[in-house]
Design a protein around this motif. Structure first.
Motif, PDB file in Angstrom:
ATOM      1  N   MET A 144      10.537  22.949  83.183  1.00  0.00           N
ATOM      2  CA  MET A 144      11.737  22.570  83.024  1.00  0.00           C
ATOM      3  C   MET A 144      12.207  22.485  81.532  1.00  0.00           C
ATOM      4  O   MET A 144      11.456  22.330  80.590  1.00  0.00           O
ATOM      5  N   PRO A 145      13.742  22.999  81.291  1.00  0.00           N
ATOM      6  CA  PRO A 145      14.101  23.208  79.988  1.00  0.00           C
ATOM      7  C   PRO A 145      14.449  22.055  79.014  1.00  0.00           C
ATOM      8  O   PRO A 145      15.465  22.075  78.753  1.00  0.00           O
ATOM      9  N   LYS A 146      13.733  20.946  79.505  1.00  0.00           N
ATOM     10  CA  LYS A 146      13.859  19.462  78.679  1.00  0.00           C
ATOM     11  C   LYS A 146      12.456  19.216  78.053  1.00  0.00           C
ATOM     12  O   LYS A 146      11.687  19.516  78.655  1.00  0.00           O
ATOM     13  N   VAL A 147      12.876  18.334  77.054  1.00  0.00           N
ATOM     14  CA  VAL A 147      11.734  17.711  76.476  1.00  0.00           C
ATOM     15  C   VAL A 147      11.215  16.659  77.470  1.00  0.00           C
ATOM     16  O   VAL A 147      12.080  15.536  77.773  1.00  0.00           O
ATOM     17  N   VAL A 148      10.067  16.622  78.170  1.00  0.00           N
ATOM     18  CA  VAL A 148       9.411  15.614  79.045  1.00  0.00           C
ATOM     19  C   VAL A 148       8.563  14.778  78.138  1.00  0.00           C
ATOM     20  O   VAL A 148       7.505  15.046  77.916  1.00  0.00           O
ATOM     21  N   VAL A 149       9.042  13.135  78.184  1.00  0.00           N
ATOM     22  CA  VAL A 149       8.100  12.266  77.577  1.00  0.00           C
ATOM     23  C   VAL A 149       7.638  11.331  78.583  1.00  0.00           C
ATOM     24  O   VAL A 149       8.499  11.010  79.549  1.00  0.00           O
ATOM     25  N   THR A 150       6.475  11.066  78.485  1.00  0.00           N
ATOM     26  CA  THR A 150       5.915   9.769  79.326  1.00  0.00           C
ATOM     27  C   THR A 150       5.608   8.609  78.479  1.00  0.00           C
ATOM     28  O   THR A 150       5.204   8.721  77.344  1.00  0.00           O
ATOM     29  N   LYS A 151       5.938   7.449  79.238  1.00  0.00           N
ATOM     30  CA  LYS A 151       5.537   6.007  78.423  1.00  0.00           C
ATOM     31  C   LYS A 151       4.927   5.397  79.463  1.00  0.00           C
ATOM     32  O   LYS A 151       5.219   5.137  80.549  1.00  0.00           O
ATOM     33  N   ASN A 152       3.659   4.916  79.148  1.00  0.00           N
ATOM     34  CA  ASN A 152       2.949   4.129  80.102  1.00  0.00           C
ATOM     35  C   ASN A 152       2.425   2.806  79.105  1.00  0.00           C
ATOM     36  O   ASN A 152       1.840   2.823  78.170  1.00  0.00           O
ATOM     37  N   LEU A 153       2.496   1.681  79.406  1.00  0.00           N
ATOM     38  CA  LEU A 153       2.090   0.431  79.095  1.00  0.00           C
ATOM     39  C   LEU A 153       0.749  -0.090  79.650  1.00  0.00           C
ATOM     40  O   LEU A 153       0.134  -0.783  79.077  1.00  0.00           O
ATOM     41  N   GLY A 154       0.322   0.473  80.924  1.00  0.00           N
ATOM     42  CA  GLY A 154      -0.663  -0.233  81.735  1.00  0.00           C
ATOM     43  C   GLY A 154      -1.333   0.840  82.173  1.00  0.00           C
ATOM     44  O   GLY A 154      -1.887   1.975  81.763  1.00  0.00           O
ATOM     45  N   ALA A 155      -1.889   0.486  83.573  1.00  0.00           N
ATOM     46  CA  ALA A 155      -2.766   1.419  84.109  1.00  0.00           C
ATOM     47  C   ALA A 155      -2.031   2.946  84.556  1.00  0.00           C
ATOM     48  O   ALA A 155      -1.057   2.948  85.083  1.00  0.00           O
ATOM     49  N   VAL A 156      -2.895   3.934  84.357  1.00  0.00           N
ATOM     50  CA  VAL A 156      -2.906   5.152  84.935  1.00  0.00           C
ATOM     51  C   VAL A 156      -4.225   5.586  85.491  1.00  0.00           C
ATOM     52  O   VAL A 156      -5.116   5.675  84.934  1.00  0.00           O
TER      53      VAL A 156
END
Length: 252
Positions: free
Chosen positions: A95-107
């Protein structure tokens, strides 16, 4: 287990940043058909909005995503689900956007595929990650297309074969996340990064991302069918079904 709420993923836009929030606490943001469908729809909305330059994927609680919805997988199979999760990773990467993920806890497990597909992933140092598939007679097959693209080969072997928990700090060292910061600084750091990315021009973001992710997208396209077939077979195996049933019974 309580009934799922009507909406599992929310969407809001402010200052060129579309914030997509996973909000399915009843199953720890597991990748149910409903959650994946809603996440897909919001990503596609953001992709088509010229006012959006950055997409932030986060969770409403400490758990970012617990992976595949084992309740669904153990009863209805994963043939459609495996392909949808592969398509989700591809959408994030293209997709033509900057994709950012933010995680505080469990993945966990499949949730790590979302983190790996993103352009920039910011984690709390104290957050935890685990590729738990091996413990259930499964393999990190469909998410290997993005996860093993990001991680060093040694780190991939260590985490995928062991299935043990590792921290956000270790995830950064392994190449899985862009950076890890103290939990108290996570919101401010992500806000700073998103504001910086939002200053980019649409064409510049689109073409730069295309260059950066060419190898990742090629890897997804080349391995999608093989990994989907493998994952579906493993989820349907007696060994995995027994392990998932035992795991779900322990959670009750």
């Amino acid at each position: 287990m309580p009934d799922a709420p009507t909406t599992l993923v929310t969407y809001a836009v402010s200052d060129a940043v579309a914030t997509i929030t996973l909000d399915s606490p009843h199953n720890r943001n597991a990748l149910s058909r409903q959650l994946v469908t809603e996440l897909f729809e919001h990503l596609e909305t953001a992709a088509g909005d010229d006012a959006v330059r950055v997409v932030l994927i986060q969770s409403s609680g400490k758990v970012f995503c617990s992976g595949a919805d084992l309740s669904e997988a153990s009863t209805t199979g994963m043939e459609e689900g495996t392909r949808r999760i592969i398509a989700l990773q591809r959408l994030i990467a293209t997709m033509p956007k900057v994709v950012v993920t933010k995680n505080l806890g469990a993945v966990r497990a499949g949730g790590i595929g979302i983190v790996a597909a993103a352009d920039v992933a910011v984690s709390a140092e104290e957050a935890t990650f685990a590729l738990t598939e091996v413990k259930l007679g499964l393999a990190a097959a469909i998410i290997s297309l993005s996860v093993f693209h990001r991680m060093s080969p040694r780190a991939a072997s260590l985490t995928a074969l062991g299935g043990e928990v590792f921290t956000g700090t270790e995830a950064a060292a392994y190449g899985l996340v862009t950076k890890a910061v103290p939990a108290a600084e996570l919101d401010a750091e992500v806000e700073r990064l998103c504001a910086s990315f939002a200053t980019g021009a649409n064409q510049g973001i689109r073409e730069t991302k295309h260059i950066l992710n060419a190898a990742l997208v090629a890897r997804i396209d080349a391995g999608a069918e093989e990994m989907a077939t493998l994952s579906t077979r493993l989820f349907g195996s007696d060994e995995a079904r027994e392990a998932m049933t035992a795991f779900l019974s322990r959670k009750k």
